[in-house]
Scaffold this active site. Structure first.
Site, PDB file in Angstrom:
ATOM      1  N   LYS A  14      45.221  75.034  57.794  1.00 47.35           N
ATOM      2  CA  LYS A  14      44.027  74.974  58.634  1.00 47.35           C
ATOM      3  C   LYS A  14      44.024  73.625  59.325  1.00 47.35           C
ATOM      4  O   LYS A  14      44.033  72.585  58.681  1.00 47.35           O
ATOM      5  CB  LYS A  14      42.759  75.139  57.801  1.00 47.35           C
ATOM      6  CG  LYS A  14      42.687  76.462  57.050  1.00 47.35           C
ATOM      7  CD  LYS A  14      41.449  76.560  56.201  1.00 47.35           C
ATOM      8  CE  LYS A  14      40.196  76.739  57.021  1.00 47.35           C
ATOM      9  NZ  LYS A  14      40.169  78.002  57.778  1.00 47.35           N
ATOM     10  N   ASP A  52      49.515  74.535  52.657  1.00 43.80           N
ATOM     11  CA  ASP A  52      48.745  74.038  53.785  1.00 43.80           C
ATOM     12  C   ASP A  52      49.631  73.309  54.799  1.00 43.80           C
ATOM     13  O   ASP A  52      50.777  72.962  54.523  1.00 43.80           O
ATOM     14  CB  ASP A  52      47.654  73.081  53.299  1.00 43.80           C
ATOM     15  CG  ASP A  52      46.414  73.821  52.799  1.00 43.80           C
ATOM     16  OD1 ASP A  52      46.335  75.044  52.992  1.00 43.80           O
ATOM     17  OD2 ASP A  52      45.531  73.156  52.221  1.00 43.80           O
ATOM     18  N   MET A 104      39.621  63.195  58.141  1.00 42.62           N
ATOM     19  CA  MET A 104      39.404  64.070  59.304  1.00 42.62           C
ATOM     20  C   MET A 104      38.418  63.453  60.294  1.00 42.62           C
ATOM     21  O   MET A 104      37.510  64.111  60.787  1.00 42.62           O
ATOM     22  CB  MET A 104      38.900  65.438  58.837  1.00 42.62           C
ATOM     23  CG  MET A 104      39.867  66.176  57.930  1.00 42.62           C
ATOM     24  SD  MET A 104      39.181  67.683  57.168  1.00 42.62           S
ATOM     25  CE  MET A 104      38.114  66.969  55.900  1.00 42.62           C
TER      26      MET A 104
END
Length: 269
Positions: free
Chosen positions: A75, A53, A189
């Site tokens: 991502k 990642d 996030m």
């Protein structure tokens, strides 16, 4: 191919066998390679293919076997990213080629890392897999910034949540309900949506003077720590220019950082 001999035999004996044709879903921790588990280091030394990642530190990838195939599958919110279905298909294809496949994720694969989705897909495809937990950024990142997730004098619970869907979607959280808990929140996030989240929490009854800490690039040399309040978070964030990846802590636990840093600076044991 056989696993690298660079991994000490004494330590290798403590870890499971990484069989060809299987997939390991491995947590790489919040960033600092020193926070990898022995199982994760063993997997890096043995894997034929590493699908990693965006938040995996380059120094962690440097521990992979020299001839391992490295494939980026990061991502990132708001940026062009591989589709989850494509990543899963790639894991299955590599395993069916008889490779030892390491799916390397920042933090812990089962904490906002889509590891559960990938594990279910591997089960459906009949691919053997193993989950290797990692130090999740929401706890390890705060600890490195001297913010305890819990203490007896501050809180009886802590809430881990994602702020990624905080744009009015059907998946958005009930921030008013979380405000009424009066317990610390640790948000993943959430930087892009923090002004909206802060407003929703205050609308739900949270005190605007509630302490907030934003920890960017936790555990890394580039780490930044911004301390502010719920009412001042939007302005402070805009002024500081802090971006993802960041962890946001909201609540009484944030105040402990000032006490700990003061004692550390004073040379207290």
């Amino acid at each position: 191919m056989t696993p690298s001999s660079s991994f000490p035999v004494a330590l290798r004996s403590l870890t499971p066998d990484f069989a060809p044709g299987s997939v390991w879903l491995v947590g790489a921790g919040p960033g600092d390679p020193g926070l990898l588990t022995l199982h994760a280091i063993n997997a890096l030394a043995a894997a034929d293919a590493v699908v990693y990642d965006a938040l995996v530190d380059k120094r962690v990838l440097g521990l992979a076997r020299p001839d391992a195939q490295l494939e980026f599958a990061g991502k990132r919110g708001g940026k062009p990213s591989p589709q989850q279905a494509d990543i899963t298909r790639r894991l299955i294809a590599l395993a069916r080629e008889g490779r030892r496949v390491l799916r390397l994720k920042g933090g812990d694969p089962f904490v906002f890392g889509r590891g559960g989705e990938e594990a279910l897909a591997l089960v459906e495809a009949g691919i053997p897999f193993r989950v290797i937990p990692g130090v999740t950024a929401g706890l390890g990142g705060l600890a490195s910034a001297l913010i305890p997730a819990t203490t007896r004098g501050t809180n009886q619970a802590v809430v881990l949540a994602t702020g990624h869907a905080a744009a009015g979607s059907e998946e958005d959280l009930d921030w008013s309900a979380l405000a009424r808990l009066r317990q610390p929140l640790i948000l993943y996030m959430a930087v892009a949506n923090l002004p909206r989240i802060a407003g929703a929490l205050m609308a739900g009854g949270a005190d605007p003077t509630t302490q907030v800490a934003i920890v960017a690039s936790a555990t890394l040399p580039s780490e930044q720590i911004l301390e502010t309040t719920l009412g001042g978070a939007a302005a402070a964030l805009a002024e500081a220019g802090i971006e993802a990846p960041s962890i946001v802590a909201i609540g009484s636990i944030v105040g402990l950082r000032a006490q700990l840093t003061a004692r550390t600076a004073a040379g207290a044991p």
